[in-house]
Design a protein around this motif. Structure first.
Motif, PDB file in Angstrom:
ATOM      1  N   LEU A  83       1.726  -3.130   5.248  1.00 20.26           N
ATOM      2  CA  LEU A  83       1.737  -3.576   3.904  1.00 20.26           C
ATOM      3  C   LEU A  83       2.388  -5.121   3.757  1.00 20.26           C
ATOM      4  O   LEU A  83       2.048  -5.935   3.040  1.00 20.26           O
ATOM      5  CB  LEU A  83       2.536  -2.665   3.017  1.00 20.26           C
ATOM      6  N   THR A  84       3.109  -5.807   5.073  1.00 15.49           N
ATOM      7  CA  THR A  84       3.857  -6.847   5.267  1.00 15.49           C
ATOM      8  C   THR A  84       2.608  -7.930   5.412  1.00 15.49           C
ATOM      9  O   THR A  84       2.800  -8.984   5.189  1.00 15.49           O
ATOM     10  CB  THR A  84       4.897  -7.126   6.146  1.00 15.49           C
ATOM     11  N   TYR A  85       1.404  -7.297   5.704  1.00 16.91           N
ATOM     12  CA  TYR A  85       0.487  -8.164   6.159  1.00 16.91           C
ATOM     13  C   TYR A  85      -0.346  -8.758   4.601  1.00 16.91           C
ATOM     14  O   TYR A  85      -1.231  -9.652   4.729  1.00 16.91           O
ATOM     15  CB  TYR A  85      -0.623  -7.966   7.077  1.00 16.91           C
ATOM     16  N   GLU A  86      -0.268  -7.919   3.715  1.00 21.01           N
ATOM     17  CA  GLU A  86      -0.552  -8.208   2.575  1.00 21.01           C
ATOM     18  C   GLU A  86      -0.105  -9.545   1.761  1.00 21.01           C
ATOM     19  O   GLU A  86       1.226  -9.757   2.097  1.00 21.01           O
ATOM     20  CB  GLU A  86      -0.587  -7.174   1.593  1.00 21.01           C
ATOM     21  N   ALA A  87      -0.576 -10.099   0.907  1.00 18.16           N
ATOM     22  CA  ALA A  87      -0.296 -11.470   0.330  1.00 18.16           C
ATOM     23  C   ALA A  87       0.910 -11.164  -0.634  1.00 18.16           C
ATOM     24  O   ALA A  87       1.998 -11.880  -0.505  1.00 18.16           O
ATOM     25  CB  ALA A  87      -1.103 -12.348  -0.293  1.00 18.16           C
ATOM     26  N   MET A 126      -8.813 -21.518   8.449  1.00 19.46           N
ATOM     27  CA  MET A 126      -7.627 -20.836   7.737  1.00 19.46           C
ATOM     28  C   MET A 126      -7.946 -19.380   7.392  1.00 19.46           C
ATOM     29  O   MET A 126      -7.170 -18.607   7.222  1.00 19.46           O
ATOM     30  CB  MET A 126      -7.137 -21.754   6.620  1.00 19.46           C
ATOM     31  N   LYS A 127      -9.074 -19.324   6.365  1.00 17.04           N
ATOM     32  CA  LYS A 127      -9.646 -18.208   6.128  1.00 17.04           C
ATOM     33  C   LYS A 127      -9.674 -16.943   7.099  1.00 17.04           C
ATOM     34  O   LYS A 127      -9.251 -15.983   6.774  1.00 17.04           O
ATOM     35  CB  LYS A 127     -10.832 -18.387   5.155  1.00 17.04           C
ATOM     36  N   ALA A 128     -10.035 -17.465   8.279  1.00 17.32           N
ATOM     37  CA  ALA A 128     -10.440 -16.381   9.232  1.00 17.32           C
ATOM     38  C   ALA A 128      -9.072 -15.855   9.713  1.00 17.32           C
ATOM     39  O   ALA A 128      -9.013 -14.608   9.844  1.00 17.32           O
ATOM     40  CB  ALA A 128     -11.306 -17.085  10.532  1.00 17.32           C
ATOM     41  N   ILE A 129      -7.919 -16.731   9.762  1.00 20.04           N
ATOM     42  CA  ILE A 129      -6.641 -16.280  10.240  1.00 20.04           C
ATOM     43  C   ILE A 129      -6.292 -15.271   9.142  1.00 20.04           C
ATOM     44  O   ILE A 129      -5.698 -14.270   9.643  1.00 20.04           O
ATOM     45  CB  ILE A 129      -5.839 -17.463  10.467  1.00 20.04           C
ATOM     46  N   LYS A 130      -6.404 -15.298   7.848  1.00 23.80           N
ATOM     47  CA  LYS A 130      -5.996 -14.511   6.930  1.00 23.80           C
ATOM     48  C   LYS A 130      -6.655 -13.058   6.806  1.00 23.80           C
ATOM     49  O   LYS A 130      -6.114 -12.162   6.612  1.00 23.80           O
ATOM     50  CB  LYS A 130      -5.836 -15.414   5.441  1.00 23.80           C
ATOM     51  N   GLU A 131      -7.903 -13.417   7.298  1.00 24.99           N
ATOM     52  CA  GLU A 131      -8.700 -12.318   7.148  1.00 24.99           C
ATOM     53  C   GLU A 131      -8.253 -11.295   8.220  1.00 24.99           C
ATOM     54  O   GLU A 131      -8.233 -10.243   8.281  1.00 24.99           O
ATOM     55  CB  GLU A 131     -10.148 -12.486   7.125  1.00 24.99           C
ATOM     56  N   THR A 132      -7.990 -11.995   9.442  1.00 24.40           N
ATOM     57  CA  THR A 132      -7.505 -11.082  10.611  1.00 24.40           C
ATOM     58  C   THR A 132      -6.278 -10.548  10.452  1.00 24.40           C
ATOM     59  O   THR A 132      -6.270  -9.332  10.928  1.00 24.40           O
ATOM     60  CB  THR A 132      -7.662 -12.213  11.840  1.00 24.40           C
ATOM     61  N   GLN A 133      -5.278 -11.293   9.922  1.00 28.15           N
ATOM     62  CA  GLN A 133      -4.239 -10.822   9.634  1.00 28.15           C
ATOM     63  C   GLN A 133      -4.401  -9.350   8.727  1.00 28.15           C
ATOM     64  O   GLN A 133      -3.564  -8.557   8.573  1.00 28.15           O
ATOM     65  CB  GLN A 133      -3.184 -11.740   8.744  1.00 28.15           C
ATOM     66  N   ARG A 134      -5.298  -9.604   7.675  1.00 31.37           N
ATOM     67  CA  ARG A 134      -5.347  -8.537   6.862  1.00 31.37           C
ATOM     68  C   ARG A 134      -5.887  -7.146   7.610  1.00 31.37           C
ATOM     69  O   ARG A 134      -5.158  -6.185   7.468  1.00 31.37           O
ATOM     70  CB  ARG A 134      -6.421  -8.808   5.906  1.00 31.37           C
ATOM     71  N   TRP A 135      -6.600  -7.305   8.366  1.00 34.16           N
ATOM     72  CA  TRP A 135      -7.229  -6.425   9.302  1.00 34.16           C
ATOM     73  C   TRP A 135      -6.079  -5.659  10.164  1.00 34.16           C
ATOM     74  O   TRP A 135      -6.032  -4.522  10.547  1.00 34.16           O
ATOM     75  CB  TRP A 135      -8.533  -6.566  10.061  1.00 34.16           C
ATOM     76  N   TYR A 136      -5.187  -6.558  10.811  1.00 34.32           N
ATOM     77  CA  TYR A 136      -3.887  -5.994  11.387  1.00 34.32           C
ATOM     78  C   TYR A 136      -3.294  -4.987  10.251  1.00 34.32           C
ATOM     79  O   TYR A 136      -2.936  -4.162  10.893  1.00 34.32           O
ATOM     80  CB  TYR A 136      -2.955  -7.305  11.817  1.00 34.32           C
ATOM     81  N   GLY A 137      -2.987  -5.342   9.313  1.00 33.87           N
ATOM     82  CA  GLY A 137      -2.192  -4.490   8.363  1.00 33.87           C
ATOM     83  C   GLY A 137      -3.197  -3.559   7.990  1.00 33.87           C
ATOM     84  O   GLY A 137      -2.575  -2.150   8.047  1.00 33.87           O
TER      85      GLY A 137
END
Length: 113
Positions: free
Chosen positions: A51-55, A1-12
């Protein structure tokens, strides 16, 4: 799950980087006022999309983005007004501005109080 959030942050970060490139192009490349306004609108839309990829986002940042969007909207309508045909350039701005409005509404849900 952490890898998915990290990947999404890089998309942002990627989309934020694209917005910086679009903003630099708007300042450096010799284009008409209409094309410059379209580049600035695209840059702002890409920034908000990144910025939508930020929590979470603070209310102040959201308000700054809202004010910047209003200024860009006035710039877009003003540049469309200066052209010979008002409707065609305004339709060119319609898609990015609608997408920007939707993104700002989506981003409002993630405001940190």
């Amino acid at each position: 799950m952490k890898a998915i959030k990290e990947t999404q942050r890089w998309y942002g970060y990627f989309f934020i980087g694209l917005s910086v490139v679009a903003l630099i192009l708007a300042g450096v490349v010799p284009v008409t006022l209409f094309q410059r306004a379209l580049l600035i609108t695209t840059a702002l839309t890409l920034l908000v999309y990144g910025l939508t990829y930020e929590a979470k986002i603070t209310r102040l940042w959201w308000q700054i983005l809202l004010i910047a969007s209003g200024i860009v909207f006035v710039l877009d309508v003003g540049s469309a007004w200066t052209t010979a045909y008002f409707v065609t350039p305004l339709l060119s701005f319609l898609l990015p501005l609608i997408f920007l409005g939707i993104l700002l509404g989506y981003l409002r849900r993630y405001i940190r109080h």
